[in-house]
Scaffold this active site. Structure first.
Site, PDB file in Angstrom:
ATOM      1  N   SER A 194       4.830   2.530   7.768  1.00 50.02           N
ATOM      2  CA  SER A 194       4.483   1.582   7.160  1.00 50.02           C
ATOM      3  C   SER A 194       5.650   1.186   6.292  1.00 50.02           C
ATOM      4  O   SER A 194       6.133   1.882   5.550  1.00 50.02           O
ATOM      5  CB  SER A 194       3.334   1.977   6.384  1.00 50.02           C
ATOM      6  OG  SER A 194       2.646   0.675   5.788  1.00 50.02           O
TER       7      SER A 194
ATOM      8  N   HIS B 157       0.768  -1.201   0.039  1.00 51.58           N
ATOM      9  CA  HIS B 157      -0.309   0.217   0.039  1.00 51.58           C
ATOM     10  C   HIS B 157       0.906   1.106  -0.046  1.00 51.58           C
ATOM     11  O   HIS B 157       0.439   2.264  -0.273  1.00 51.58           O
ATOM     12  CB  HIS B 157      -0.922   0.096   1.260  1.00 51.58           C
ATOM     13  CG  HIS B 157      -0.350   0.311   2.356  1.00 51.58           C
ATOM     14  ND1 HIS B 157      -0.410  -0.608   3.456  1.00 51.58           N
ATOM     15  CD2 HIS B 157       0.343   1.383   2.997  1.00 51.58           C
ATOM     16  CE1 HIS B 157       0.080  -0.103   4.543  1.00 51.58           C
ATOM     17  NE2 HIS B 157       0.494   1.251   4.392  1.00 51.58           N
TER      18      HIS B 157
ATOM     19  N   GLY C  28       3.604   6.682   8.273  1.00 49.62           N
ATOM     20  CA  GLY C  28       4.739   6.858   7.703  1.00 49.62           C
ATOM     21  C   GLY C  28       5.456   5.962   8.201  1.00 49.62           C
ATOM     22  O   GLY C  28       6.648   5.618   7.505  1.00 49.62           O
TER      23      GLY C  28
ATOM     24  N   ASP D 141       0.228  -7.830   1.501  1.00 47.40           N
ATOM     25  CA  ASP D 141       0.608  -6.301   1.675  1.00 47.40           C
ATOM     26  C   ASP D 141       2.099  -6.040   1.634  1.00 47.40           C
ATOM     27  O   ASP D 141       2.480  -5.268   2.197  1.00 47.40           O
ATOM     28  CB  ASP D 141      -0.136  -5.469   2.708  1.00 47.40           C
ATOM     29  CG  ASP D 141      -0.174  -3.997   2.549  1.00 47.40           C
ATOM     30  OD1 ASP D 141      -0.065  -3.639   1.457  1.00 47.40           O
ATOM     31  OD2 ASP D 141      -0.407  -3.388   3.519  1.00 47.40           O
TER      32      ASP D 141
END
Length: 541
Positions: free
Chosen positions: A274, A169, A272, A200
């Site tokens: 992630s 993502h 952020g 993901d």
């Protein structure tokens, strides 16, 4: 000789003068200086002698009494010990050494997406799925025309040649991806090696013409609840930020997709972070920070990281094939219902997974597995949870066979099932499509269909019927124009029987552009029961 009698009298007169002055109270400021001056003139010699004697007495007292140094010397060994500033002590040196080891391999990722249509602002975090996007983006209502959307994330270098592991993502839909290395202001343009929506995860590659610092991946199976961990990343764009916490839970399900079983942590994770690493006390990356659950768009003590073991498997597939190759046999189930102990007891199984659905034409269907069967073992390994079944099947090599032990009517049975690629098994009509794509096809007509299974036929009241069931009709397509609807069962094309998806594909491939085509369809009507419908038109160009 000095007349001490007169001096004494003078002193008494001066004392009496001051006494009377002080007794005046509020008249202190009105002292009669003339009277004092007169006394001083009349007794000048006596006053001089008095002042000299007073000064001499003061000198004698100063030489007899000890000074501060003499007092300190007299105290001697009972004096206070001087304070000293100690050498620096790093009480958290373990954390500091871990950061020094791993942080050089953590990168900042910035992406740009160019939109050419009007977009609506995305809902704030906390009012929907917490796993939509790891960070919160706020937008004004954009005008018509191209607009650029920018976002930030993190990543970790896992290969000195510039391969970076991050979240899907973070880069999904990006038209430009730029990477900044720790302590480097250069923006390196990255390319996407591969992505996997199921977990993901994504793999990026940058070219720097030099070897890069690499983070060491650990074995996440060894992580225990309560272990200390550090999260490193760029929350809110603040690069090289480190937070500490513990592992709050393992194998956390129900908060992501089917293949997402997270490590839960209370280390502060914010928008952020992630794609950044979750690091254990052995300087090893044991997770990729992926998501948070929050009601305020920020950290609330509940963060999730995909275990490193899962990330390694995905990474190897992405760099090797560009996509993840997962095996499947075509069965479906829901964990809570399929492992209900009351249901299992009723079916005569001490443990296992109750099959809820079998995909038509799938390996499980061909091997004879039915809904209601209880899978208890895979290759002799007990199946007590959904993970026990899914992990062993998905990690099996595509094309290999697995031995399934199951219960049916309280009787134990076995069957060998061929593992096929999951995207083929569960992709509807695509999974059964064989041969050339030339000529007409169901997709070209706007039909998405699959072979009618015996179980589905019974459910529709068509016991023993063969054919192809329509799962979806594309809007504006030829199929919609001539009246197809989801749930229709195609049994003939131009009077030729159709009993499978491949048969439908062959029948349509034989058609020419502009040719008349007639479909014989069985349709279950809510009010009128089972209908026979003929749908016709000219084959589209």
């Amino acid at each position: 000789m000095l007349h001490w009698g007169r001096a004494g009298a003078v002193c008494e007169r001066i004392v009496e003068f001051w006494r009377r002055t002080l007794e005046r109270g509020l008249e202190v400021m009105s002292i009669d200086l003339r009277e004092f001056s007169g006394i001083a003139r009349r007794n000048r010699w006596e006053l001089t002698v008095l002042l000299s004697v007073t000064l001499l007495c003061g000198l004698l007292i100063g030489t007899v009494l000890p000074g501060p140094g003499a007092i300190a010397a007299k105290i001697g060994k009972d004096s206070a010990t001087p304070l000293a500033i100690p050498d620096p002590v790093h009480l958290s040196s373990a954390f500091a050494s871990i950061v020094q080891s791993v942080e050089p391999a953590v990168v900042n990722i910035s992406t740009t997406q160019v939109h050419t249509t009007v977009r609506r602002p995305r809902r704030p975090r906390g009012f929907g799925d917490p796993f939509d996007d790891f960070w919160n983006r706020f937008f004004d209502f954009p005008d018509n025309g191209p607009t650029a959307e920018r976002s930030l994330g993190s990543g970790v270098i896992v290969d000195k040649k510039g391969y970076i592991l991050t979240n899907n993502h973070v880069v999904d839909g990006a038209t430009k991806i730029q990477v900044q290395l720790n302590g480097d202001t250069t923006h390196y343009t990255a390319k996407v090696v591969g992505t996997d929506e199921e977990t993901d995860l994504a793999v990026l590659k940058i070219d720097t013409n030099r070897d890069l610092a690499v983070a060491k991946l650990g074995n996440s199976d060894g992580v225990k609840v309560g272990d200390w961990v550090l999260a490193i990343g760029s929350p809110f764009g603040l690069r090289a930020t480190v937070t500490a916490g513990i592992i709050s839970a393992k194998d956390r399900e129900g908060v992501g997709g089917q293949f997402q079983r997270f490590l839960q942590t209370d280390a502060a994770i914010n928008p952020g972070n992630s794609g950044g690493p979750l690091v254990d006390m052995a300087d090893q990356v044991i997770g990729i920070n992926t998501a948070i659950v929050t009601q305020t768009t920020g950290y609330q003590g509940v963060g999730f990281a995909l275990p490193s073991n899962a990330a390694v498997n995905v990474y190897n597939d992405l760099i090797g094939h560009g996509k993840v190759m997962r095996g499947s046999i075509g069965v479906s189930f829901q964990e809570e219902q399929s492992t209900n102990p009351i249901v299992l007891k009723e079916l005569g199984a001490p443990y296992g997974i109750v099959i809820e659905g079998v995909e038509p034409g799938s390996p499980a269907s061909r091997a004879g597995l039915n809904p209601g069967d209880v899978i208890t073992e895979v290759d002799g390994n007990p199946v007590k949870t959904g993970s026990d079944l899914v992990d062993r099947i998905t990690h099996a090599k595509v094309g290999s066979k697995v031995r399934i032990t199951y219960l049916r009517d309280r009787k134990e049975m076995e069957t060998n099932v061929t593992v096929e690629a999951r995207d083929r098994v569960f992709s509807g009509s695509v999974n059964e499509k064989e041969g050339s794509s030339d000529g007409s096809s169901p997709e070209k007509f706007g039909l998405h269909a699959q072979t009618l299974s015996s179980e589905r036929a019974r459910h529709l009241g068509m016991q023993g019927q063969h054919g192809v069931i329509v799962s979806e009709v594309e809007p504006g397509s030829f199929a919609e124009d001539i009246g197809f609807a989801a749930g229709d069962v195609i049994v003939e094309v131009n009077h030729n029987s159709v009993d499978s998806f491949n048969g439908l594909h062959r029948a349509l491939s034989d058609l020419r552009k502009g040719q008349d085509v007639v479909f014989k369809v069985f349709r279950q009507d809510e009010n009128r029961g089972l209908l026979t419908v003929f749908l016709a038109g000219k084959v589209p160009a």
